[in-house]
Scaffold this active site. Structure first.
Site, PDB file in Angstrom:
ATOM      1  N   HIS A   1       0.817  -6.162   2.681  1.00 40.25           N
ATOM      2  CA  HIS A   1       0.562  -5.213   1.918  1.00 40.25           C
ATOM      3  C   HIS A   1      -0.490  -5.433   0.863  1.00 40.25           C
ATOM      4  O   HIS A   1       0.065  -5.977  -0.286  1.00 40.25           O
ATOM      5  CB  HIS A   1       1.592  -4.452   1.371  1.00 40.25           C
ATOM      6  CG  HIS A   1       1.637  -2.870   0.620  1.00 40.25           C
ATOM      7  ND1 HIS A   1       2.465  -1.968   0.838  1.00 40.25           N
ATOM      8  CD2 HIS A   1       0.553  -2.531   0.169  1.00 40.25           C
ATOM      9  CE1 HIS A   1       1.974  -1.056   0.425  1.00 40.25           C
ATOM     10  NE2 HIS A   1       0.961  -1.197  -0.306  1.00 40.25           N
TER      11      HIS A   1
ATOM     12  N   ASN B   1      -6.625   2.811   2.305  1.00 39.56           N
ATOM     13  CA  ASN B   1      -7.203   3.870   1.334  1.00 39.56           C
ATOM     14  C   ASN B   1      -8.231   3.329   0.505  1.00 39.56           C
ATOM     15  O   ASN B   1      -8.625   3.312  -0.523  1.00 39.56           O
ATOM     16  CB  ASN B   1      -6.044   4.339   0.285  1.00 39.56           C
ATOM     17  CG  ASN B   1      -5.559   3.055  -0.598  1.00 39.56           C
ATOM     18  OD1 ASN B   1      -6.016   1.997  -0.167  1.00 39.56           O
ATOM     19  ND2 ASN B   1      -4.958   3.213  -1.628  1.00 39.56           N
TER      20      ASN B   1
ATOM     21  N   HIS C   1      -4.384  -4.190  -1.333  1.00 39.00           N
ATOM     22  CA  HIS C   1      -5.711  -3.407  -1.485  1.00 39.00           C
ATOM     23  C   HIS C   1      -6.937  -4.152  -1.593  1.00 39.00           C
ATOM     24  O   HIS C   1      -6.599  -4.846  -2.864  1.00 39.00           O
ATOM     25  CB  HIS C   1      -5.344  -2.099  -2.371  1.00 39.00           C
ATOM     26  CG  HIS C   1      -4.042  -1.288  -2.067  1.00 39.00           C
ATOM     27  ND1 HIS C   1      -4.264  -0.326  -1.476  1.00 39.00           N
ATOM     28  CD2 HIS C   1      -2.827  -1.702  -2.364  1.00 39.00           C
ATOM     29  CE1 HIS C   1      -3.023   0.158  -1.286  1.00 39.00           C
ATOM     30  NE2 HIS C   1      -2.087  -0.682  -1.752  1.00 39.00           N
TER      31      HIS C   1
ATOM     32  N   HIS D   1       4.790   4.889   3.078  1.00 40.91           N
ATOM     33  CA  HIS D   1       5.030   4.694   1.534  1.00 40.91           C
ATOM     34  C   HIS D   1       5.832   6.157   1.333  1.00 40.91           C
ATOM     35  O   HIS D   1       5.509   7.151   1.155  1.00 40.91           O
ATOM     36  CB  HIS D   1       3.446   5.060   0.817  1.00 40.91           C
ATOM     37  CG  HIS D   1       3.426   5.430  -0.618  1.00 40.91           C
ATOM     38  ND1 HIS D   1       2.652   4.833  -1.338  1.00 40.91           N
ATOM     39  CD2 HIS D   1       4.146   6.311  -1.069  1.00 40.91           C
ATOM     40  CE1 HIS D   1       2.928   5.200  -2.579  1.00 40.91           C
ATOM     41  NE2 HIS D   1       3.594   6.352  -2.598  1.00 40.91           N
TER      42      HIS D   1
ATOM     43  N   ASP E   1       1.738  -5.783  -2.669  1.00 39.77           N
ATOM     44  CA  ASP E   1       1.054  -4.379  -3.135  1.00 39.77           C
ATOM     45  C   ASP E   1      -0.002  -4.891  -3.843  1.00 39.77           C
ATOM     46  O   ASP E   1       0.027  -4.024  -5.060  1.00 39.77           O
ATOM     47  CB  ASP E   1       2.070  -3.305  -3.477  1.00 39.77           C
ATOM     48  CG  ASP E   1       1.334  -2.102  -3.331  1.00 39.77           C
ATOM     49  OD1 ASP E   1       0.204  -1.776  -2.982  1.00 39.77           O
ATOM     50  OD2 ASP E   1       2.153  -1.092  -4.028  1.00 39.77           O
TER      51      ASP E   1
HETATM   52 ZN   LIG Z   1       2.051   2.447  -1.579  1.00 41.10          ZN
HETATM   53 ZN   LIG Z   2      -0.083  -0.026  -1.739  1.00 27.46          ZN
END
Ligand SMILES: [Zn+2]
Ligand SMILES: [Zn+2]
Length: 424
Positions: A63, A97, A65, A182, A307
Site C-alpha cells: 500500500h 488515486n 501512493h 479503505h 500507506d
Molecule cells: Zn486509505
Molecule cells: Zn492509502
C-alpha cells in the site's frame, strides 16, 4: 554473479534462520548454502559481505501512493521508487488515486511503462474498483488485470455501497483479484481530522470514533462471505476491526488485513497541532495499538504496509484542519518494525514475514529465499543506530511524524532481479 557472504538468512516461508551464503546468477537465486560451500562455484563473482547482517526475501509493500500521474510535485514514480528501495522494498503497490485515476488499462500501462524506465524496484499497480473511484459503476477491472494490476481498491475513500461492493467482489472473485477496501463509514466520519477521544476534546479537533472503521469492516466481511471473494482490509487501525478479521479467519473466509508502521508506533496521545500527525485512518488509542501489535505476533494481521502518502510541503504546511491526510513511510518502515522486535513484542522471523511472505500471500504469490526464485533480496542491520531526517529523504515530500527520531536497525542493500536498487 553476486555472492552474498556470511549473512544470517531469514526465510519465513521455510522457517530458516541460519548462517548462509546466497549466490545470485542473473535475475535468479542460484544457490543457498552453508558459509564457504559456494566459494568454488562463485569464482569471479562480485562479493557482498553480509557478516552481522540479515539476508531476507525482498520486502513487498502492499500500500503506497506514488502520485504519478497528476501529482508529480509531491512524488513521482522515480522518486517514490528510490525512497522505497532505500526502505528495503523490492516491490510496491501504488494505489490508483492518481490524476487521472488508474481505472482503465491505458493508465495501468502508462504507469508500468514509466516504472520500467525509471524504477529500480518492481511496481505492482492496484487498479480502481469503480470508474474514477466515484463509487458509481465498475472500473475496467478485467482489462486492467490483463495490463498488470494485482488488486483493486478505491483507496482514499471506501467503496460506498454494499451493492457496489458486491458487484466488485463478484467480478474480482472470477478474476482471482483481491479487493482492498479503505474501511470507513462516512456518515460517522464527516469533518473528522483525528480519532475521537480525550485528546480530540483537549485539542478541540473534530474526531471520528473507532466504529467509523469497524462498522465498515463488518459490512465488508459479510459481503466477502456472500461472494467468496478475497477481502483485504487496508490500514486497519482499531481493535474492534481486528476482532472482526480474526473471527472471519476462524470461519475460514478469505479475509486479510494490513497495518501501518505509524499505527504501530504512535497513538492519538501523540497528536499535536502538526499536520505530520494527520492521517486517515487517524492515530488510534493505546488499547488499539496494543491490539494491533498482538495481532502481528499471533497471525491476525497479514502484513505491515506503509500507506506512504507524500504531500508536498505547500499542501501539508497549513492548519491541521485544512491539511490533507497522510504521511510518508518507506524509509522508516523496517526500523519501526525492528523497534517492536527490540522491545520483545515481535520475533525477528515474524517481522520479516510481515514484510515478505505475508504480503505475498495476500497477492496470491510466493516469496521464498530459495534456489530458482527471483533474486529479490533485502539485506538489513538489526542494530545500526541512525536518525531519520525527512529533509534527506529520497521522497519529494517531507511529511513524516518520525522526523528526527532515532532508530536501531536499517536496510543495507535492496536487490531486485539480481541488481542493487539501493546500497547503503
Ligand atoms: Zn486509505
Ligand atoms: Zn492509502
Amino acid at each position: 554473479m553476486l555472492l552474498i557472504k556470511d549473512g544470517r538468512v531469514l526465510d519465513p516461508a521455510s522457517g530458516t534462520d541460519a548462517p548462509r551464503d546466497v549466490l545470485v546468477d542473473g535475475e535468479r537465486i542460484a544457490a543457498v548454502a552453508r558459509p564457504g560451500e559456494l566459494t568454488v562455484r562463485a569464482n569471479g563473482a562480485e562479493i557482498f559481505n553480509a557478516a552481522s547482517l540479515v539476508v531476507a526475501p525482498g520486502f513487498i509493500d502492499l500500500h503506497c501512493h506514488l502520485r504519478e500521474p497528476g501529482g508529480e510535485s509531491s512524488e513521482t514514480i522515480e522518486t517514490g521508487a528510490r525512497a522505497a528501495a532505500r526502505g528495503g522494498f523490492t516491490a510496491v503497490c501504488p494505489m490508483p488515486n492518481t490524476r487521472p485515476v488508474n481505472d482503465n488499462a491505458s493508465v495501468t500501462r502508462a504507469i508500468l511503462e514509466r516504472a520500467a524506465e525509471v524504477s529500480g524496484v518492481r511496481i505492482w499497480p492496484i487498479g480502481a474498483a469503480s470508474a474514477g473511484s466515484k463509487g458509481e459503476s465498475l472500473a475496467e477491472i478485467a482489462a486492467m488485470k490483463q495490463a498488470g494490476i494485482v488488486a483493486v481498491s478505491d483507496d482514499g475513500r471506501p467503496i460506498a455501497t454494499a451493492k457496489l461492493l458486491r458487484q466488485v467482489m463478484d467480478y474480482c472473485r472470477a478474476l482471482d483479484l483481491p479487493v482492498v477496501d479503505h474501511c470507513e463509514d462516512s456518515s460517522l466520519f464527516t469533518g473528522a481530522v483525528m480519532r475521537e477521544g480525550t485528546q480530540s476534546v483537549r485539542l478541540g479537533l473534530r474526531g471520528m470514533p473507532a466504529a467509523a472503521e469497524s462498522v465498515a469492516v463488518a459490512r465488508d466481511v459479510q459481503i466477502a462471505e456472500l461472494t467468496g471473494c478475497h477481502l483485504h482490509i487496508a490500514h486497519l487501525s482499531a481493535r474492534a476491526s481486528l476482532e472482526l478479521v480474526r473471527a472471519a479467519k476462524a470461519r475460514g473466509l478469505a479475509v486479510s488485513c494490513e497495518v501501518t508502521p505509524h499505527h504501530l508506533m504512535l497513538t492519538d496521545e501523540d497528536v499535536q497541532y502538526d499536520s505530520r500527525y494527520k492521517m486517515n485512518p487517524p492515530l488510534a488509542s493505546r488499547e488499539d495499538r496494543d491490539a494491533l501489535i498482538a495481532g502481528l505476533a499471533d497471525g491476525a494481521v497479514d502484513a505491515i504496509a506503509t500507506d506512504h502518502a507524500p504531500h508536498e510541503p505547500a499542501l501539508k504546511d497549513v492548519e491541521f484542519d485544512r491539511a490533507p491526510f497522510g504521511v510518508i513511510g518507506f524509509e522508516t518502515a523496517l526500523a519501526a518494525g525492528l523497534e517492536l522486535v527490540h522491545a520483545g513484542r515481535l520475533s525477528l522471523l515474524r517481522m520479516v514475514e510481515l514484510f515478505t511472505a505475508g504480503p505475498a500471500r495476500v497477492l496470491g504469490i510466493k516469496r521464498r529465499l530459495a534456489e530458482g526464485e527471483p533474486a529479490d533480496l533485502t539485506v538489513f542491520s538489526t542494530d545500526r543506530d541512525w536518525t531519520f531526517r525527512a529533509a534527506e529523504s529520497a521522497s519529494k515530500s517531507r511529511n513524516s511524524p518520525f522526523d528526527g527520531r532515532n532508530f536501531r536497525g536499517a536496510p543495507m542493500a535492496t536487490i531486485v532481479a539480481g541488481r542493487f536498487a539501493y546500497r547503503r
